[in-house]
Design an enzyme around this catalytic site. Structure first.
Site, PDB file in Angstrom:
ATOM      1  N   CYS A   1     -32.680 -30.892  -9.287  1.00 27.99           N
ATOM      2  CA  CYS A   1     -34.105 -31.149  -9.034  1.00 27.99           C
ATOM      3  C   CYS A   1     -34.652 -32.282  -9.894  1.00 27.99           C
ATOM      4  CB  CYS A   1     -34.912 -29.873  -9.266  1.00 27.99           C
ATOM      5  SG  CYS A   1     -34.704 -29.194 -10.927  1.00 27.99           S
TER       6      CYS A   1
ATOM      7  N   ARG B   1     -49.523 -26.703 -11.098  1.00 28.51           N
ATOM      8  CA  ARG B   1     -48.286 -26.481 -11.862  1.00 28.51           C
ATOM      9  C   ARG B   1     -48.677 -25.769 -13.141  1.00 28.51           C
ATOM     10  NH1 ARG B   1     -43.409 -30.549 -13.254  1.00 28.51           N
ATOM     11  NH2 ARG B   1     -42.967 -29.883 -11.137  1.00 28.51           N
TER      12      ARG B   1
ATOM     13  N   GLN C   1     -40.010 -27.995  -4.311  1.00 27.48           N
ATOM     14  CA  GLN C   1     -38.694 -28.554  -4.611  1.00 27.48           C
ATOM     15  C   GLN C   1     -37.662 -28.047  -3.607  1.00 27.48           C
ATOM     16  OE1 GLN C   1     -37.687 -30.791  -7.145  1.00 27.48           O
ATOM     17  NE2 GLN C   1     -35.865 -30.785  -5.866  1.00 27.48           N
TER      18      GLN C   1
ATOM     19  N   ARG D   1     -39.021 -35.138  -1.675  1.00 25.98           N
ATOM     20  CA  ARG D   1     -40.238 -34.449  -2.116  1.00 25.98           C
ATOM     21  C   ARG D   1     -41.441 -35.070  -1.406  1.00 25.98           C
ATOM     22  NH1 ARG D   1     -40.386 -31.871  -7.065  1.00 25.98           N
ATOM     23  NH2 ARG D   1     -42.438 -31.229  -6.308  1.00 25.98           N
TER      24      ARG D   1
ATOM     25  N   HIS E   1     -40.467 -22.641  -7.559  1.00 21.67           N
ATOM     26  CA  HIS E   1     -40.740 -24.065  -7.308  1.00 21.67           C
ATOM     27  C   HIS E   1     -40.484 -24.339  -5.815  1.00 21.67           C
ATOM     28  CE1 HIS E   1     -41.546 -28.141  -8.006  1.00 21.67           C
ATOM     29  NE2 HIS E   1     -40.543 -28.497  -8.796  1.00 21.67           N
TER      30      HIS E   1
ATOM     31  N   ASP F   1     -29.553 -27.229 -12.856  1.00 20.43           N
ATOM     32  CA  ASP F   1     -30.859 -27.559 -13.424  1.00 20.43           C
ATOM     33  C   ASP F   1     -30.729 -27.489 -14.947  1.00 20.43           C
ATOM     34  OD1 ASP F   1     -33.600 -27.996 -13.810  1.00 20.43           O
ATOM     35  OD2 ASP F   1     -34.199 -25.948 -13.260  1.00 20.43           O
TER      36      ASP F   1
HETATM   37  N1  NVA Z   1     -36.523 -25.516 -14.290  1.00 13.25           N
HETATM   38  C1  NVA Z   1     -37.211 -26.738 -14.621  1.00 13.25           C
HETATM   39  C2  NVA Z   1     -37.543 -27.487 -13.383  1.00 13.25           C
HETATM   40  C3  NVA Z   1     -38.270 -28.792 -13.594  1.00 13.25           C
HETATM   41  C4  NVA Z   1     -38.623 -29.483 -12.314  1.00 13.25           C
HETATM   42  C5  NVA Z   1     -38.457 -26.403 -15.430  1.00 13.25           C
HETATM   43  O1  NVA Z   1     -39.141 -25.432 -15.087  1.00 13.25           O
HETATM   44  O2  NVA Z   1     -38.723 -27.093 -16.405  1.00 13.25           O
HETATM   45  N1   CP Z   2     -38.339 -31.816  -9.808  1.00 18.80           N
HETATM   46  C1   CP Z   2     -39.599 -31.866 -10.294  1.00 18.80           C
HETATM   47  O1   CP Z   2     -40.469 -31.055  -9.972  1.00 18.80           O
HETATM   48  O2   CP Z   2     -39.836 -32.926 -11.124  1.00 18.80           O
HETATM   49  P1   CP Z   2     -41.139 -33.186 -12.002  1.00 18.80           P
HETATM   50  O3   CP Z   2     -41.144 -32.157 -13.112  1.00 18.80           O
HETATM   51  O4   CP Z   2     -40.965 -34.581 -12.523  1.00 18.80           O
HETATM   52  O5   CP Z   2     -42.352 -33.045 -11.131  1.00 18.80           O
END
Ligand code: NVA
Ligand code: CP
Length: 306
Positions: free
Chosen positions: A266, A104, A134, A294, A131, A226
């Site tokens: 998500c 990540r 997800q 997930r 992502h 989101d």
């Molecule tokens: N769009 C959000 C998704 C988190 C799972 C982010 O990138 O922070």
């Molecule tokens: N939806 C998601 O990826 O959550 P986290 O940021 O908690 O991993």
């Protein structure tokens, strides 16, 4: 069945529709069986995190354990990559110890670079642009609630971010109509919209982008939102609160959706911003099934690529 052994998952664009459907089917089967299975005994997954995570970390770690393997949490604060060791060297070294890497991070190119130099599968656990894990869980959840993708409409309301991008690509692959609704200046990246529309030619999915909230949400079977300020965009939070104000998912916005719509997110969510508590905690919301999935979908993914 196609063998998916050794495959990376950087974005769903790299996977064939059949391969995606195969993972979804497998995930539904694993969920139904609900049995620990020693499919990955002795295998290890390294999980590099340059951003926070609850779901991704816990579902991958628990998933590996339930399959008889082990996962290592590698925070960029702790590993040498965070102090400037190159992505290439990190990839080559980790390939000598591990069976797969999940990462990540911020810039999507970091994941591409890691995959280029790694000899083992690399899984994208979220970048600024995508992502995919997800969206695999999201597609699985849609199958559970709506049985099929053809003729169904997903409306995503909010920021044209990583989730919006992956939803467009995933929908295009499986033949789900997808409308992305954003305020002006927060549209998804044009090149990713084109890519999704190109992919959609094969499935017949309609991929649309609009700033018209009512038109976008009209007749939607699935309404998705989101956060307005993703990880890395915290500095813009106040500015975004103003820009996105009219795009909140609430009972008024939803009045034009299908009467049996499902609400998806998500997570993590900000109640009172992108969605009201009434909706996310209401009877149409499937957000906790979505979070649970997930685990199942990533187990299917890990068991397939390892
Ligand atoms: N769009 C959000 C998704 C988190 C799972 C982010 O990138 O922070
Ligand atoms: N939806 C998601 O990826 O959550 P986290 O940021 O908690 O991993």
């Amino acid at each position: 069945e196609t063998s998916l052994k050794g495959k990376d998952l950087l974005t769903l664009a790299d996977w064939k529709a059949d391969e995606i459907n195969q993972i979804l089917k497998y995930a539904l089967q694993l969920k139904k069986e609900n049995q620990p299975k020693q499919l990955l005994a002795g295998k290890t997954l390294g999980m590099i995190f340059e951003k926070s995570s609850t779901r991704t970390r816990v579902s991958f770690e628990v998933g590996m354990l339930q399959l008889g393997g082990h996962a290592l949490h590698l925070s960029s604060r702790d590993i040498q990559m965070g102090r400037g060791e190159s992505i290439a060297d990190t990839a080559k070294v980790l390939s000598r110890y591990l069976d797969a890497i999940m990462i990540r991070t911020f810039n999507h190119e970091i994941v591409e670079e890691l995959a280029l130099h790694a000899d083992i599968p690399v899984i994208n656990g979220l970048t600024d642009d995508y992502h995919p894990c997800q969206v695999l869980a999201d597609l699985m959840t849609i199958l559970e609630y709506k049985s099929s993708f053809a003729g169904k409409k997903l409306a995503y309301i909010g920021d044209g971010n990583n989730i919006a991008h992956s939803l467009m690509i995933g929908s295009a692959k499986v033949g789900l109509d997808c409308t992305i609704v954003t305020p002006e200046n927060y549209e998804p990246k044009a090149e990713i919209v084109s890519k999704a529309q190109e992919i959609a030619k094969a499935s017949g999915a309609k991929i649309l982008v609009t700033t018209d909230l009512e038109k976008g949400i009209q007749n939607a079977d699935i309404v998705y939102t989101d956060v307005w300020a993703s990880m890395g965009w915290e500095d813009e939070a106040n500015e975004r609160l103003k820009a996105f104000k009219e795009y909140q998912v609430n009972s008024k916005t939803l009045s034009v959706a299908k009467s049996d719509y499902i609400f998806m997110h998500c997570l993590p969510a900000h109640r009172g911003e992108e969605v009201t508590g009434e909706i996310i905690d209401g009877t149409h919301s499937v957000v906790f099934d979505e979070a649970e999935n997930r685990l199942h979908v990533q187990k299917a993914l890990l068991a397939s690529v390892l």
